[in-house]
Design a protein around this motif. Structure first.
Motif, PDB file in Angstrom:
ATOM      1  N   THR A 529      49.000  10.865 -43.204  1.00 38.87           N
ATOM      2  CA  THR A 529      49.476  11.840 -42.221  1.00 38.87           C
ATOM      3  C   THR A 529      48.820  13.196 -42.437  1.00 38.87           C
ATOM      4  OG1 THR A 529      51.601  10.692 -42.139  1.00 38.87           O
ATOM      5  CG2 THR A 529      51.530  12.921 -41.241  1.00 38.87           C
ATOM      6  N   LEU A 530      48.703  13.609 -43.691  1.00 41.88           N
ATOM      7  CA  LEU A 530      48.030  14.868 -43.991  1.00 41.88           C
ATOM      8  C   LEU A 530      46.569  14.822 -43.546  1.00 41.88           C
ATOM      9  CD1 LEU A 530      49.459  15.529 -47.563  1.00 41.88           C
ATOM     10  CD2 LEU A 530      49.709  17.072 -45.615  1.00 41.88           C
ATOM     11  N   ALA A 531      45.911  13.707 -43.831  1.00 41.62           N
ATOM     12  CA  ALA A 531      44.504  13.575 -43.443  1.00 41.62           C
ATOM     13  C   ALA A 531      44.348  13.639 -41.928  1.00 41.62           C
ATOM     14  CB  ALA A 531      43.931  12.265 -43.983  1.00 41.62           C
ATOM     15  N   ALA A 532      45.273  13.039 -41.213  1.00 44.87           N
ATOM     16  CA  ALA A 532      45.207  13.087 -39.747  1.00 44.87           C
ATOM     17  C   ALA A 532      45.331  14.531 -39.254  1.00 44.87           C
ATOM     18  CB  ALA A 532      46.304  12.218 -39.142  1.00 44.87           C
ATOM     19  N   ARG A 533      46.210  15.320 -39.888  1.00 45.68           N
ATOM     20  CA  ARG A 533      46.347  16.725 -39.498  1.00 45.68           C
ATOM     21  C   ARG A 533      45.091  17.518 -39.809  1.00 45.68           C
ATOM     22  NH1 ARG A 533      49.871  20.465 -41.619  1.00 45.68           N
ATOM     23  NH2 ARG A 533      50.826  19.160 -43.207  1.00 45.68           N
ATOM     24  N   MET A 534      44.498  17.252 -40.969  1.00 42.17           N
ATOM     25  CA  MET A 534      43.285  17.977 -41.342  1.00 42.17           C
ATOM     26  C   MET A 534      42.099  17.583 -40.465  1.00 42.17           C
ATOM     27  SD  MET A 534      43.520  17.904 -45.503  1.00 42.17           S
ATOM     28  CE  MET A 534      45.066  18.280 -46.347  1.00 42.17           C
ATOM     29  N   ALA A 535      42.093  16.345 -40.008  1.00 36.63           N
ATOM     30  CA  ALA A 535      40.988  15.874 -39.170  1.00 36.63           C
ATOM     31  C   ALA A 535      41.152  16.285 -37.719  1.00 36.63           C
ATOM     32  CB  ALA A 535      40.878  14.356 -39.265  1.00 36.63           C
ATOM     33  N   ALA A 536      42.351  16.697 -37.327  1.00 35.25           N
ATOM     34  CA  ALA A 536      42.636  17.022 -35.916  1.00 35.25           C
ATOM     35  C   ALA A 536      42.148  18.423 -35.592  1.00 35.25           C
ATOM     36  CB  ALA A 536      44.131  16.897 -35.638  1.00 35.25           C
ATOM     37  N   CYS A 537      40.851  18.624 -35.709  1.00 37.68           N
ATOM     38  CA  CYS A 537      40.244  19.912 -35.399  1.00 37.68           C
ATOM     39  C   CYS A 537      39.805  19.897 -33.940  1.00 37.68           C
ATOM     40  CB  CYS A 537      39.044  20.168 -36.311  1.00 37.68           C
ATOM     41  SG  CYS A 537      38.248  21.755 -36.060  1.00 37.68           S
ATOM     42  N   GLU A 538      40.034  21.002 -33.259  1.00 41.85           N
ATOM     43  CA  GLU A 538      39.734  21.052 -31.833  1.00 41.85           C
ATOM     44  C   GLU A 538      38.269  21.370 -31.558  1.00 41.85           C
ATOM     45  OE1 GLU A 538      42.622  23.917 -30.601  1.00 41.85           O
ATOM     46  OE2 GLU A 538      44.161  22.389 -30.304  1.00 41.85           O
ATOM     47  N   ASP A 539      37.472  21.497 -32.597  1.00 40.78           N
ATOM     48  CA  ASP A 539      36.039  21.772 -32.452  1.00 40.78           C
ATOM     49  C   ASP A 539      35.299  20.797 -33.364  1.00 40.78           C
ATOM     50  OD1 ASP A 539      33.429  22.840 -32.578  1.00 40.78           O
ATOM     51  OD2 ASP A 539      34.177  24.844 -32.107  1.00 40.78           O
ATOM     52  N   ASP A 540      34.222  20.182 -32.855  1.00 38.54           N
ATOM     53  CA  ASP A 540      33.499  19.171 -33.618  1.00 38.54           C
ATOM     54  C   ASP A 540      32.447  19.751 -34.546  1.00 38.54           C
ATOM     55  OD1 ASP A 540      34.951  17.115 -32.506  1.00 38.54           O
ATOM     56  OD2 ASP A 540      33.548  16.805 -30.849  1.00 38.54           O
ATOM     57  N   MET A 541      32.229  21.058 -34.521  1.00 40.49           N
ATOM     58  CA  MET A 541      31.213  21.648 -35.396  1.00 40.49           C
ATOM     59  C   MET A 541      31.599  21.436 -36.864  1.00 40.49           C
ATOM     60  SD  MET A 541      30.170  25.254 -33.578  1.00 40.49           S
ATOM     61  CE  MET A 541      29.181  25.652 -35.035  1.00 40.49           C
ATOM     62  N   TYR A 542      30.606  21.088 -37.678  1.00 46.34           N
ATOM     63  CA  TYR A 542      30.859  20.762 -39.086  1.00 46.34           C
ATOM     64  C   TYR A 542      31.544  21.916 -39.811  1.00 46.34           C
ATOM     65  CZ  TYR A 542      29.761  19.386 -43.915  1.00 46.34           C
ATOM     66  OH  TYR A 542      29.831  19.059 -45.242  1.00 46.34           O
ATOM     67  N   GLU A 543      31.026  23.132 -39.633  1.00 46.55           N
ATOM     68  CA  GLU A 543      31.602  24.279 -40.335  1.00 46.55           C
ATOM     69  C   GLU A 543      33.044  24.527 -39.901  1.00 46.55           C
ATOM     70  OE1 GLU A 543      28.733  24.203 -38.794  1.00 46.55           O
ATOM     71  OE2 GLU A 543      27.275  24.388 -40.429  1.00 46.55           O
ATOM     72  N   THR A 544      33.301  24.338 -38.603  1.00 46.46           N
ATOM     73  CA  THR A 544      34.663  24.546 -38.110  1.00 46.46           C
ATOM     74  C   THR A 544      35.610  23.506 -38.676  1.00 46.46           C
ATOM     75  OG1 THR A 544      33.702  25.393 -36.062  1.00 46.46           O
ATOM     76  CG2 THR A 544      36.051  24.861 -36.029  1.00 46.46           C
ATOM     77  N   ARG A 545      35.132  22.278 -38.827  1.00 46.34           N
ATOM     78  CA  ARG A 545      35.973  21.222 -39.408  1.00 46.34           C
ATOM     79  C   ARG A 545      36.323  21.553 -40.855  1.00 46.34           C
ATOM     80  NH1 ARG A 545      32.605  15.901 -37.951  1.00 46.34           N
ATOM     81  NH2 ARG A 545      34.370  14.826 -38.924  1.00 46.34           N
ATOM     82  N   LEU A 546      35.349  22.072 -41.600  1.00 48.32           N
ATOM     83  CA  LEU A 546      35.628  22.466 -42.988  1.00 48.32           C
ATOM     84  C   LEU A 546      36.597  23.639 -43.030  1.00 48.32           C
ATOM     85  CD1 LEU A 546      32.140  22.195 -44.748  1.00 48.32           C
ATOM     86  CD2 LEU A 546      33.904  20.450 -44.451  1.00 48.32           C
ATOM     87  N   ASP A 547      36.450  24.584 -42.105  1.00 47.39           N
ATOM     88  CA  ASP A 547      37.399  25.694 -42.029  1.00 47.39           C
ATOM     89  C   ASP A 547      38.816  25.184 -41.771  1.00 47.39           C
ATOM     90  OD1 ASP A 547      35.606  27.708 -42.513  1.00 47.39           O
ATOM     91  OD2 ASP A 547      35.264  28.198 -40.415  1.00 47.39           O
ATOM     92  N   HIS A 548      38.928  24.207 -40.885  1.00 47.51           N
ATOM     93  CA  HIS A 548      40.258  23.686 -40.534  1.00 47.51           C
ATOM     94  C   HIS A 548      40.907  23.008 -41.742  1.00 47.51           C
ATOM     95  CE1 HIS A 548      43.465  22.200 -38.032  1.00 47.51           C
ATOM     96  NE2 HIS A 548      43.236  20.966 -38.417  1.00 47.51           N
ATOM     97  N   ILE A 549      40.117  22.259 -42.497  1.00 45.88           N
ATOM     98  CA  ILE A 549      40.648  21.645 -43.719  1.00 45.88           C
ATOM     99  C   ILE A 549      41.191  22.724 -44.648  1.00 45.88           C
ATOM    100  CG2 ILE A 549      40.091  20.302 -45.781  1.00 45.88           C
ATOM    101  CD1 ILE A 549      37.869  18.956 -44.096  1.00 45.88           C
ATOM    102  N   ARG A 550      40.412  23.776 -44.841  1.00 45.21           N
ATOM    103  CA  ARG A 550      40.827  24.848 -45.734  1.00 45.21           C
ATOM    104  C   ARG A 550      42.084  25.547 -45.228  1.00 45.21           C
ATOM    105  NH1 ARG A 550      35.982  23.512 -46.854  1.00 45.21           N
ATOM    106  NH2 ARG A 550      34.872  24.192 -48.735  1.00 45.21           N
ATOM    107  N   GLN A 551      42.192  25.691 -43.911  1.00 46.04           N
ATOM    108  CA  GLN A 551      43.388  26.328 -43.371  1.00 46.04           C
ATOM    109  C   GLN A 551      44.630  25.492 -43.655  1.00 46.04           C
ATOM    110  OE1 GLN A 551      43.465  26.808 -39.132  1.00 46.04           O
ATOM    111  NE2 GLN A 551      45.334  28.012 -39.163  1.00 46.04           N
ATOM    112  N   VAL A 552      44.547  24.174 -43.404  1.00 42.23           N
ATOM    113  CA  VAL A 552      45.703  23.308 -43.631  1.00 42.23           C
ATOM    114  C   VAL A 552      46.049  23.260 -45.113  1.00 42.23           C
ATOM    115  CG1 VAL A 552      46.603  20.965 -43.427  1.00 42.23           C
ATOM    116  CG2 VAL A 552      45.223  21.922 -41.574  1.00 42.23           C
ATOM    117  N   VAL A 553      45.025  23.113 -45.957  1.00 43.69           N
ATOM    118  CA  VAL A 553      45.276  23.064 -47.402  1.00 43.69           C
ATOM    119  C   VAL A 553      45.873  24.385 -47.882  1.00 43.69           C
ATOM    120  CG1 VAL A 553      44.182  22.943 -49.675  1.00 43.69           C
ATOM    121  CG2 VAL A 553      43.532  21.319 -47.896  1.00 43.69           C
ATOM    122  N   GLY A 554      45.326  25.502 -47.409  1.00 43.81           N
ATOM    123  CA  GLY A 554      45.866  26.800 -47.807  1.00 43.81           C
ATOM    124  C   GLY A 554      47.327  26.944 -47.421  1.00 43.81           C
ATOM    125  N   ASP A 555      47.653  26.515 -46.203  1.00 41.64           N
ATOM    126  CA  ASP A 555      49.046  26.572 -45.760  1.00 41.64           C
ATOM    127  C   ASP A 555      49.939  25.717 -46.651  1.00 41.64           C
ATOM    128  OD1 ASP A 555      48.204  28.176 -43.725  1.00 41.64           O
ATOM    129  OD2 ASP A 555      48.372  26.651 -42.150  1.00 41.64           O
TER     130      ASP A 555
END
Length: 885
Positions: A529-555
């Motif tokens: 479930t956590l992985a699904a949330r981290m993968a659910a990025c609204e932008d497909d750009m690689y850097e944006t996906r990494l940013d989204h992971i960091r945001q979820v993990v930071g939260d």
């Protein structure tokens, strides 16, 4: 409720000149409605064709209004059915009109390149009987059909003027829809139709607050739908801010103030009252929902509803709005919309105002089925009062605030605090500007009280000042505290007690967003479930996906830290939750890195990357400060080559891929760093390649590995790779661990390793429970020694291994308790005493409570007992006495 068609028709004839005339124009529809054949009547309304488009659309609109109006009065059609059908009619009209004006100018053209973006009630699918429509007409200069001599902008303006004329002009058949284009960007100076690029530039640079709210309900409704939807998707970050945006409350407050000042009608339901703009009216319900959507919708996609009722229900489901408030507001909204419809049904006029004349008010009431105007006013007074109460509570009613201040209920603040506040305003960047200072002033009394109530007021004040100094802007943070006063005290506890969380908050004030959700103090979900949330990025750009992971993990990490500080969860459960977060992050980051890597280098047939977790990661329990100990392995034939545009041999391929995965997990991005990755436990350590084949790893472990490497394998767990490959790797580990060993050699190796570690890594302080003798390192060495000597209890979770060893008689039954005591202290101390020294008094209390003790003395006594228990078993199995005093 059974539909009453006879009474509905009678009320329409007696009280609605518009519907009465419509029944004369469409007698066949009236006959169908008299027989209760409402759905058939609607189908017939849509079939009122004519060769001339303008006539056809006008007749369709009136016939549809008749069918829906009688069905509404009869109680057959619910509100959303009525508004939905009217909105669909407006969509069809816009779409046909765009196609008509284009093909009239360019007969053979496909009507592309122009889109109508519906806003307001049409965008929400909630259109009134006699409502304007408020589209924004956008065009693409490259694809808009036009004559060769026409400039794109000139052609677009011609089409826009003709569209407005076609739909709005009053003829003998009436009008289709009044078209209001004033919601377009910079409407006072801009043309009627605007290019997509010019509109995007406006919203990105100079949009006003109301435009954000308007776009909550935006929808591509006609013309080039695909282009319109692409525009709205590009605009999404403008509408839905990633972080909680409490400045929306101030924006809506100002807008409401202007509306109320401009409104000259009665303040409560009475003749002349405006059910849309009046206090407690339709607009305040819509603003209530939209304000919360603007605040939370960036983080919670479930709130991005276009309809008002749907938005209220979603807010209640997320726990943001009280369920009873959502119900009251929703039912009030439906009833107010019904009354609005009755007002408009009378003469097909766009009005929201109750008639001034008593007989006209009675007429509206009787059309609705009530006895008279007095009954209608009494009902509206109750409804609007309930709405106004909740709306004023959201915004903070100025009159109420003033009366509280005048009554002197807010205690005066000490001069010492006021002096500090003046100093902050003069010296701290985040407090520059009038709006920032007003926002600070609004929370100053609560801040003063929270600082004075802190366990260490001076320390809390210093940390608060440091936080302010590091923030680029503080307006949103202050508005958040204004709405959630209890959060301020919680933040001060974090700042005072947990330095790592205070540092994280200074870097990212939006981490507080995680504490607003209803699930703020729940442990993290499972890895999938956590992985699904981290993968659910609204932008497909690689850097944006990494940013989204960091945001979820930071939260998640921040929320887990707060749970520990607040004593909401057992530190052992928090450590397991932290590990789930890390595993999910590794999975999603590795998948993203792999996808990016394969786009250039292709794949190795039959090969894949595996990640072996060791240490605390392998054991499934991380502290707030834990690195991730991993070993990269791969399957695949050596000598093969990848099939991409830039092929690589197998070993080089997976070593470079492993480097990419490490970078994805550890390199700081715009959202900061994620985890430190430690790969020193790989074969040959830093001297060896980053990734080795599974076969090479197996050979190394069987033939060349040191005893400490087999001890590390006791907590090894495959955490990335296909299920089949992970199962194969796990079996390999089990086989290596099951290898018979000489007990005396093993004992000598373990003691020598621990002696070397003690020489080079002394404990930092009296709470360094990891390195102190009788602490966790000794406990883990002892357990791994017994696992390898006895060939039993091979499980990565040390608690389980201890349980199996105790069951076999090699450890006492209470040894798990002592290990858990040490582990809890380590986990809690990483936040509350990160330097290993005794923390300040407030943090000592929090540390003791996190470990289940009443005070620091009881905690230290428990620590001494657990160390003594470890030392006793060390003496038993190694015949060596540990100094634990």
């Amino acid at each position: 409720m059974t539909a009453d068609w006879t009474h509905a028709l009678e009320r329409a004839r007696n009280h609605s000149p518009f519907l009465a005339l419509a029944m004369q124009r469409f007698p066949d529809l009236a006959d169908m409605l008299a027989k209760g054949q409402a759905d058939a009547a609607l189908e017939a309304a849509l079939a009122t064709g004519h060769d001339e488009l303008g006539v056809q659309l006008r007749r369709e609109r009136v016939a549809l209004a008749l069918g829906l109006g009688i069905g509404d009065l009869a109680g057959h059609y619910p509100l959303l059915k009525v508004t939905g059908e009217l909105s669909a009619c407006a969509d069809r009209a816009l779409d046909k009109a765009i196609a008509h004006v284009i093909t009239r100018r360019v007969p053979d053209a496909q009507p592309a390149g122009m889109a109508a973006i519906a806003l307001g009630k049409q965008g929400a699918g909630e259109l009134n009987y006699s409502s304007d429509i408020d589209p924004i007409l956008l065009f693409d200069p490259e694809t808009l059909p036009r004559r060769e001599r026409d400039e794109p902008g000139e052609a677009a303006q011609r089409y826009a003027r003709q569209l407005v004329e076609l739909l709005s002009h009053q003829t003998g058949d009436g009008y289709v829809f009044r078209v209001d284009l004033r919601l377009r960007p910079a409407s006072e100076v801009s043309p009627l139709a605007i290019s997509f690029s010019a509109a995007m530039s406006h919203y990105e640079s100079s949009a006003l607050a109301w435009e954000r709210a308007a776009y909550i309900r935006a929808r591509a409704a006609g013309g080039d739908i695909r282009a319109g939807e692409a525009f709205l998707e590009q605009l999404r970050p403008f509408i839905w801010r990633r972080n909680l945006d409490f400045t929306a409350i101030e924006e809506i407050r100002r807008l409401t103030s202007r509306i109320r000042q401009a409104f000259s009608g009665p303040p409560v339901p009475a003749p002349g009252f405006d059910v849309k703009k009046g206090r407690g009216g339709i607009r305040e319900v819509e603003f209530f929902a939209q304000t919360h959507q603007l605040i939370y919708g960036g983080r919670l996609p479930s709130l991005r509803q276009k309809g008002t009722r749907a938005a209220l229900d979603a807010l209640a489901a997320e726990g943001i709005v009280d369920a009873e408030d959502a119900r009251v507001l929703g039912e009030a909204y439906d009833r107010l919309r019904q009354v609005e419809h009755r007002l408009q049904m009378v003469n097909d006029q766009q009005t929201h105002t109750l008639p001034l004349k008593p007989e006209a008010l009675d007429n509206v009431a009787r059309l609705d089925g009530l006895a008279d105007g007095a009954a209608l006013l009494a009902e509206l007074q109750d409804i609007c009062g309930a709405v106004a109460e909740r709306y004023d509570s959201l915004l903070g009613d100025d009159e109420t605030s003033s009366s509280v201040s005048a009554a002197g209920e807010a205690p005066p603040m000490p001069e010492e605090f006021l002096e500090k506040a003046r100093h902050w305003k003069e010296t701290i960047r985040a407090l520059r500007g009038n709006e920032a200072q007003l926002a600070f002033d609004a929370i100053a009394p609560d801040l003063c009280e929270a600082l004075s109530n802190a366990s260490d007021p001076d320390r809390a004040t210093a940390r608060w000042e440091t936080l302010l100094a590091r923030l680029p802007t503080a307006i949103n943070l202050f508005r958040l505290f204004e709405q959630r006063p209890g959060l301020l005290g919680q933040v001060l506890r974090i700042l005072t007690l947990a330095p790592p969380l205070a540092d994280a908050l200074a870097r990212r004030a939006d981490l507080l967003d995680a504490l607003i959700d209803s699930s703020a103090f729940d442990l993290p979900e499972d890895v999938a479930t956590l992985a699904a949330r981290m993968a659910a990025c609204e932008d497909d750009m690689y850097e944006t996906r990494l940013d989204h992971i960091r945001q979820v993990v930071g939260d998640e990490r921040f929320a887990l830290g707060v749970q520990l500080v607040e004593g909401r969860q057992d530190p052992l459960d928090i450590a397991e939750g932290s590990c789930r977060v890390a595993e999910a992050a590794l999975e999603v980051a590795a998948n993203a890195a792999l996808e990016e890597f394969e786009s250039k280098h292709g794949r190795i047939e039959g090969g894949e990357l595996l990640v072996l977790g060791l240490g605390r990661l392998g054991g499934g329990a991380l502290t707030h400060a834990s690195d991730l100990d991993v070993v990269y392995l791969f399957d695949g034939a050596i000598g093969s080559e990848s099939d991409g545009q830039r092929p690589l041999t197998t070993s080089l391929y997976f070593n470079r891929l492993a480097t990419r995965v490490t970078a994805a997990m550890s390199v700081p991005t715009a959202e900061g760093a994620l985890y430190e990755i430690d790969t020193r436990l790989r074969p040959q350590g830093n001297q060896g390649p980053l990734a080795v084949s599974v076969d090479s790893f197996a050979q190394y472990q069987r033939e060349a590995a040191w005893t400490w490497e087999h001890m590390a394998l006791c907590r090894a767990r495959p955490i990335y790779g296909s299920p089949k490959a992970r199962e194969k790797l796990q079996q390999l580990i089990c086989d290596v661990l099951a290898t018979p060993r000489n007990p005396e050699t093993l004992k000598a190796d373990v003691l020598k390793m621990r002696e070397e570690m003690a020489k080079h890594k002394a404990p930092k302080g009296p709470l360094d429970v990891k390195l102190m003798r009788g602490g966790l390192v000794d406990c883990e060495f002892l357990v791994h020694f017994l696992q390898l000597r006895e060939n039993i209890a091979f499980t990565p979770q040390i608690e389980r291994a201890i349980g199996e060893l105790a069951e076999a008689g090699f450890l006492p039954d209470d040894f798990t308790v002592h290990f858990s005591n040490l582990a809890r202290l380590l986990i809690a101390a990483r936040l509350l005493a990160p330097d290993g020294e005794l923390p300040p008094p407030g943090a000592r209390i929090a540390l003791a409570r996190a470990c289940g003790q009443s005070d620091i003395d009881a905690l230290l006594e428990q620590l001494a007992q657990s160390r003594a228990a470890v030392a006793a078993q060390w003496q038993r199995h190694f015949d060596e006495k540990l100094e634990t005093d």
